[in-house]
Scaffold this active site. Sequence first.
Site, mmCIF file in Angstrom:
data_model
loop_
_atom_site.group_PDB
_atom_site.id
_atom_site.type_symbol
_atom_site.label_atom_id
_atom_site.label_comp_id
_atom_site.label_asym_id
_atom_site.label_seq_id
_atom_site.Cartn_x
_atom_site.Cartn_y
_atom_site.Cartn_z
ATOM 1 N N HIS A 250 -17.123 -43.104 2.135
ATOM 2 C CA HIS A 250 -16.115 -42.747 3.142
ATOM 3 C C HIS A 250 -15.434 -41.428 2.779
ATOM 4 O O HIS A 250 -15.360 -40.501 3.603
ATOM 5 C CB HIS A 250 -15.082 -43.878 3.230
ATOM 6 C CG HIS A 250 -14.001 -43.647 4.248
ATOM 7 N ND1 HIS A 250 -13.899 -44.364 5.411
ATOM 8 C CD2 HIS A 250 -12.958 -42.768 4.268
ATOM 9 C CE1 HIS A 250 -12.864 -43.945 6.104
ATOM 10 N NE2 HIS A 250 -12.262 -42.974 5.425
ATOM 11 N N GLU A 251 -14.952 -41.329 1.553
ATOM 12 C CA GLU A 251 -14.237 -40.121 1.140
ATOM 13 C C GLU A 251 -15.181 -38.924 1.024
ATOM 14 O O GLU A 251 -14.767 -37.778 1.250
ATOM 15 C CB GLU A 251 -13.518 -40.363 -0.191
ATOM 16 C CG GLU A 251 -12.545 -41.546 -0.190
ATOM 17 C CD GLU A 251 -11.515 -41.488 0.927
ATOM 18 O OE1 GLU A 251 -11.216 -40.383 1.425
ATOM 19 O OE2 GLU A 251 -11.010 -42.563 1.312
ATOM 20 N N HIS B 59 -15.522 -37.325 4.322
ATOM 21 C CA HIS B 59 -14.377 -36.429 4.538
ATOM 22 C C HIS B 59 -14.603 -35.086 3.828
ATOM 23 O O HIS B 59 -14.289 -34.021 4.389
ATOM 24 C CB HIS B 59 -13.095 -37.070 3.994
ATOM 25 C CG HIS B 59 -12.564 -38.177 4.835
ATOM 26 N ND1 HIS B 59 -12.709 -38.226 6.204
ATOM 27 C CD2 HIS B 59 -11.850 -39.298 4.492
ATOM 28 C CE1 HIS B 59 -12.123 -39.307 6.676
ATOM 29 N NE2 HIS B 59 -11.596 -39.976 5.661
#
Length: 238
Positions: free
Chosen positions: A137-138, A141
């Site tokens: 997820h990160e 980003h």
Amino acid sequence: MPDSEWPGAAAHSDDHRDTGYTPGNDVWTQWRNIFAMLSGKMSDEGKEQFRVARDVRNEVADCKRCEDQRDYLLQWSPVIRFLSDNIRQLGGDLSSHNIYCRRCTNRKAGGFDPEYGILLCANEMKDQGHLEDTMAHEMVHAYDHLRFKVNWADNLRHAACTEIRASSLSGECRWAREFFRRGQWKVTQQHQECVRRRAILSVRARPSCKDEAHAEKVVNEVWDSCFRDTRPFDEIYR
């Protein structure tokens, strides 16, 4: 970077008002607190104090386990290696030197900072699969920051788009994760509903967002284009 600079990496309070929580690290006190929770004699504030004390007590072990799993995933996880390679191609570099395992107090799994890297909240990690989803997820980003020049501070549409993509591509919204961990039992449109729900929550938490209706409106405005955009994957990987 110093732990205190991460959002949520703050000192805990020693205020033990009449919450049902009894401070102490001995076995008897721990069982007493557990029974107080099970019997409904501990307030929400007391439960949080119990969790914070447990996290402080287990901080070294939690961080060590997180770091070992992080290093394993960086070497062996297909999705983590793929994202790492694509971030590197854009001029970025994410590895053990800037993916930090820390104890957090904001009850979130992790975070991304363009300057410092990725924070993994070691005390919130349930298992290696949860850590892998959080890292992915990160890292989405991070990829978006390099590829699309995300305006993190002021543009809610940018924030909504990268949250949609991160929740969709990381694996955190696959059916098994929703069913067994979050009690979301719908079969049809489960993935899309999970992505939308998590994106709205993330946008709602930003200072420039007025309320939940505002967050939902922003997510809806960018939904079609951002949900269809699976870069750097050819399709939704997990």
